[in-house]
Design a protein around this motif. Structure first.
Motif, PDB file in Angstrom:
ATOM      1  N   ILE A  17       0.517  -1.078  -0.132  1.00  0.00           N
ATOM      2  CA  ILE A  17       0.062  -0.033  -0.154  1.00  0.00           C
ATOM      3  C   ILE A  17       0.933   1.296   0.110  1.00  0.00           C
ATOM      4  CG2 ILE A  17      -1.598   1.298   1.511  1.00  0.00           C
ATOM      5  CD1 ILE A  17      -2.911  -1.473   2.288  1.00  0.00           C
ATOM      6  N   VAL A  18       1.684   1.238   0.837  1.00  0.00           N
ATOM      7  CA  VAL A  18       2.780   2.282   0.882  1.00  0.00           C
ATOM      8  C   VAL A  18       3.504   2.580  -0.571  1.00  0.00           C
ATOM      9  CG1 VAL A  18       5.048   3.244   1.803  1.00  0.00           C
ATOM     10  CG2 VAL A  18       3.368   2.237   3.206  1.00  0.00           C
ATOM     11  N   ALA A  19       3.972   1.466  -1.176  1.00  0.00           N
ATOM     12  CA  ALA A  19       4.466   1.770  -2.459  1.00  0.00           C
ATOM     13  C   ALA A  19       3.709   2.328  -3.556  1.00  0.00           C
ATOM     14  CB  ALA A  19       5.043   0.313  -2.836  1.00  0.00           C
ATOM     15  N   GLU A  20       2.331   1.891  -3.501  1.00  0.00           N
ATOM     16  CA  GLU A  20       1.328   2.168  -4.466  1.00  0.00           C
ATOM     17  C   GLU A  20       0.947   3.773  -4.204  1.00  0.00           C
ATOM     18  OE1 GLU A  20      -1.762  -0.417  -3.813  1.00  0.00           O
ATOM     19  OE2 GLU A  20      -1.196  -1.801  -5.062  1.00  0.00           O
ATOM     20  N   VAL A  21       0.969   4.187  -2.969  1.00  0.00           N
ATOM     21  CA  VAL A  21       0.615   5.376  -2.566  1.00  0.00           C
ATOM     22  C   VAL A  21       1.780   6.387  -3.010  1.00  0.00           C
ATOM     23  CG1 VAL A  21       0.927   7.438  -0.812  1.00  0.00           C
ATOM     24  CG2 VAL A  21      -0.686   5.137  -0.644  1.00  0.00           C
ATOM     25  N   ALA A  22       3.292   5.921  -3.123  1.00  0.00           N
ATOM     26  CA  ALA A  22       4.374   6.429  -3.773  1.00  0.00           C
ATOM     27  C   ALA A  22       4.018   6.778  -5.073  1.00  0.00           C
ATOM     28  CB  ALA A  22       5.550   5.930  -3.065  1.00  0.00           C
ATOM     29  N   ALA A  23       3.623   5.564  -5.760  1.00  0.00           N
ATOM     30  CA  ALA A  23       3.527   5.304  -7.068  1.00  0.00           C
ATOM     31  C   ALA A  23       2.329   6.446  -7.645  1.00  0.00           C
ATOM     32  CB  ALA A  23       3.062   4.256  -7.807  1.00  0.00           C
ATOM     33  N   ALA A  24       1.350   6.545  -6.569  1.00  0.00           N
ATOM     34  CA  ALA A  24       0.094   7.465  -7.253  1.00  0.00           C
ATOM     35  C   ALA A  24       0.474   8.940  -7.199  1.00  0.00           C
ATOM     36  CB  ALA A  24      -0.874   7.412  -6.147  1.00  0.00           C
ATOM     37  N   PHE A  25       1.652   9.329  -6.965  1.00  0.00           N
ATOM     38  CA  PHE A  25       2.052  10.823  -6.829  1.00  0.00           C
ATOM     39  C   PHE A  25       3.485  10.871  -7.521  1.00  0.00           C
ATOM     40  CE2 PHE A  25      -0.930  10.417  -2.903  1.00  0.00           C
ATOM     41  CZ  PHE A  25      -1.567  11.436  -3.343  1.00  0.00           C
ATOM     42  N   LEU A  48       0.618   7.201  11.006  1.00  0.00           N
ATOM     43  CA  LEU A  48       1.448   6.824  12.377  1.00  0.00           C
ATOM     44  C   LEU A  48       2.586   5.937  11.964  1.00  0.00           C
ATOM     45  CD1 LEU A  48      -1.287   5.962  14.564  1.00  0.00           C
ATOM     46  CD2 LEU A  48      -0.003   7.994  14.619  1.00  0.00           C
ATOM     47  N   LEU A  49       2.347   4.893  11.023  1.00  0.00           N
ATOM     48  CA  LEU A  49       3.270   3.964  10.616  1.00  0.00           C
ATOM     49  C   LEU A  49       4.388   4.654   9.812  1.00  0.00           C
ATOM     50  CD1 LEU A  49       4.130   0.863  10.348  1.00  0.00           C
ATOM     51  CD2 LEU A  49       3.016   0.820   7.972  1.00  0.00           C
ATOM     52  N   LEU A  50       4.165   5.534   8.917  1.00  0.00           N
ATOM     53  CA  LEU A  50       5.055   6.242   8.052  1.00  0.00           C
ATOM     54  C   LEU A  50       6.113   7.129   9.128  1.00  0.00           C
ATOM     55  CD1 LEU A  50       3.150   7.154   5.044  1.00  0.00           C
ATOM     56  CD2 LEU A  50       5.145   5.673   5.204  1.00  0.00           C
ATOM     57  N   LEU A  51       5.301   7.753  10.026  1.00  0.00           N
ATOM     58  CA  LEU A  51       6.159   8.628  11.022  1.00  0.00           C
ATOM     59  C   LEU A  51       6.851   7.927  12.160  1.00  0.00           C
ATOM     60  CD1 LEU A  51       3.109  11.186  11.855  1.00  0.00           C
ATOM     61  CD2 LEU A  51       5.266  11.684  10.357  1.00  0.00           C
ATOM     62  N   PHE A  64       9.760  13.600  13.837  1.00  0.00           N
ATOM     63  CA  PHE A  64       8.659  13.102  13.453  1.00  0.00           C
ATOM     64  C   PHE A  64       7.723  13.029  14.673  1.00  0.00           C
ATOM     65  CE2 PHE A  64      11.479  11.368  10.308  1.00  0.00           C
ATOM     66  CZ  PHE A  64      10.731  11.697   9.276  1.00  0.00           C
ATOM     67  N   GLY A  65       8.365  13.428  16.024  1.00  0.00           N
ATOM     68  CA  GLY A  65       7.802  13.575  17.216  1.00  0.00           C
ATOM     69  C   GLY A  65       6.475  14.259  17.391  1.00  0.00           C
ATOM     70  N   THR A  66       6.554  15.610  16.670  1.00  0.00           N
ATOM     71  CA  THR A  66       5.425  16.655  16.869  1.00  0.00           C
ATOM     72  C   THR A  66       4.420  16.233  16.105  1.00  0.00           C
ATOM     73  OG1 THR A  66       6.996  18.395  17.502  1.00  0.00           O
ATOM     74  CG2 THR A  66       4.858  18.937  16.688  1.00  0.00           C
ATOM     75  N   PRO A  67       4.281  15.985  14.885  1.00  0.00           N
ATOM     76  CA  PRO A  67       3.400  15.315  14.125  1.00  0.00           C
ATOM     77  C   PRO A  67       2.773  13.957  14.661  1.00  0.00           C
ATOM     78  CG  PRO A  67       4.927  15.145  12.714  1.00  0.00           C
ATOM     79  CD  PRO A  67       5.432  15.850  13.891  1.00  0.00           C
ATOM     80  N   LEU A  68       3.421  13.179  15.130  1.00  0.00           N
ATOM     81  CA  LEU A  68       2.799  12.245  15.989  1.00  0.00           C
ATOM     82  C   LEU A  68       1.961  12.553  17.037  1.00  0.00           C
ATOM     83  CD1 LEU A  68       3.140   8.715  15.325  1.00  0.00           C
ATOM     84  CD2 LEU A  68       4.941   8.991  17.251  1.00  0.00           C
ATOM     85  N   PHE A 156       8.852   0.761  18.478  1.00  0.00           N
ATOM     86  CA  PHE A 156       8.494  -0.695  17.926  1.00  0.00           C
ATOM     87  C   PHE A 156       7.113  -0.912  18.149  1.00  0.00           C
ATOM     88  CE2 PHE A 156       8.437  -5.251  18.179  1.00  0.00           C
ATOM     89  CZ  PHE A 156       8.745  -5.406  16.887  1.00  0.00           C
ATOM     90  N   GLY A 157       6.779  -0.994  19.565  1.00  0.00           N
ATOM     91  CA  GLY A 157       5.270  -1.335  20.066  1.00  0.00           C
ATOM     92  C   GLY A 157       4.378  -0.528  19.289  1.00  0.00           C
ATOM     93  N   ASN A 158       4.406   0.759  19.128  1.00  0.00           N
ATOM     94  CA  ASN A 158       3.696   1.561  18.556  1.00  0.00           C
ATOM     95  C   ASN A 158       3.431   1.215  17.049  1.00  0.00           C
ATOM     96  OD1 ASN A 158       2.790   5.127  18.760  1.00  0.00           O
ATOM     97  ND2 ASN A 158       1.607   3.689  18.165  1.00  0.00           N
ATOM     98  N   ILE A 159       4.350   0.681  16.371  1.00  0.00           N
ATOM     99  CA  ILE A 159       4.450   0.271  14.906  1.00  0.00           C
ATOM    100  C   ILE A 159       3.592  -0.917  15.173  1.00  0.00           C
ATOM    101  CG2 ILE A 159       5.914  -0.884  13.147  1.00  0.00           C
ATOM    102  CD1 ILE A 159       8.069   0.895  13.764  1.00  0.00           C
ATOM    103  N   VAL A 160       3.850  -1.819  15.753  1.00  0.00           N
ATOM    104  CA  VAL A 160       2.538  -3.260  15.552  1.00  0.00           C
ATOM    105  C   VAL A 160       1.328  -2.729  15.910  1.00  0.00           C
ATOM    106  CG1 VAL A 160       2.246  -5.204  16.886  1.00  0.00           C
ATOM    107  CG2 VAL A 160       4.790  -4.672  16.772  1.00  0.00           C
ATOM    108  N   MET A 161       1.330  -1.585  16.795  1.00  0.00           N
ATOM    109  CA  MET A 161      -0.233  -1.182  17.268  1.00  0.00           C
ATOM    110  C   MET A 161      -0.810  -0.593  15.792  1.00  0.00           C
ATOM    111  SD  MET A 161      -0.914   0.769  20.797  1.00  0.00           S
ATOM    112  CE  MET A 161      -0.057   2.434  20.322  1.00  0.00           C
TER     113      MET A 161
END
Length: 206
Positions: A17-25, A48-51, A64-68, A156-161
């Motif tokens: 999905i991430v790759a497709e989003v990159a390809a879309a732009f 969240l994942l990207l940040l 990336f802490g502030t936007p997160l 790492f825990g937040n990524i799994v979340m």
């Protein structure tokens, strides 16, 4: 392919999905606002994942802490779609970096992704998502504050979340919540010890 076309790929692995989003732009840089629109109902989880992924890299977490933190607070308050302030919506990431991020995530998170599937439960409920939001906000604070080794465990825990959140998987999200809490306890303890040592050192100097 248009961003709208991505919404139909609900069963695609997250890295795809991430790759497709990159390809879309096709432009050199993609804004957070554009990505939020492209991800649709998965916007919170995907952002969240990207940040969080760059937050595992030394020296990158605080960027990336502030936007997160903003996203976490919005989730905690019950918003279902992120409302990025203009200054953050205009922030961009290089398309090439996003593609590298997709490749890295497919290698590092591929095993976890195989276990992720839609499983309704407490953490897919509005209350569960609010808990995820406030935990994410706390993780963001841990990323913003400087400390040796305090970024990786909670991130790492937040990524799994986030993976569980994207696929509406309450079980995997629960695993992520447990890992996030443990990571935050560790990071808080380390920062607490550092603060105590700092106060002691200041007292010796005075």
């Amino acid at each position: 392919m248009s961003p709208e076309g991505l919404h139909a790929e609900d069963t695609a692995p997250i890295s795809r999905i991430v790759a497709e989003v990159a390809a879309a732009f096709p432009g050199e840089r993609i804004s957070l606002g554009e990505m939020a629109e492209a991800f649709g109902d998965r916007a919170f989880g995907m952002l969240l994942l990207l940040l969080l992924l760059p937050g595992l890299l030394p020296g990158m977490a605080s960027v990336f802490g502030t936007p997160l933190l903003i996203l976490g607070v919005q989730m905690g308050l019950g918003l279902t779609v992120p409302k990025l302030p203009g200054i953050l919506a205009r922030q961009t990431i290089k398309r090439s970096d996003l593609l590298r991020l997709a490749s890295a995530s497919s290698k590092g998170l591929g095993r976890i992704e195989r276990y992720v599937k839609p499983r309704p439960g407490f953490f897919t409920s509005p209350l569960g998502e609010r808990i995820i939001g406030w935990l994410t906000a706390y993780v963001a604070i841990m990323l913003i504050l400087p400390g040796p080794g305090t970024n990786g465990p909670p991130a790492f825990g937040n990524i799994v979340m986030a993976l569980g959140l994207i696929e509406h998987d309450s079980r995997v999200t629960g695993w992520g919540v447990a890992l996030t809490v443990l990571g935050c306890v560790f990071a808080t303890a380390v920062l607490g010890v550092l603060g105590w040592l700092g106060v002691k050192a200041l007292g010796w100097m005075i």
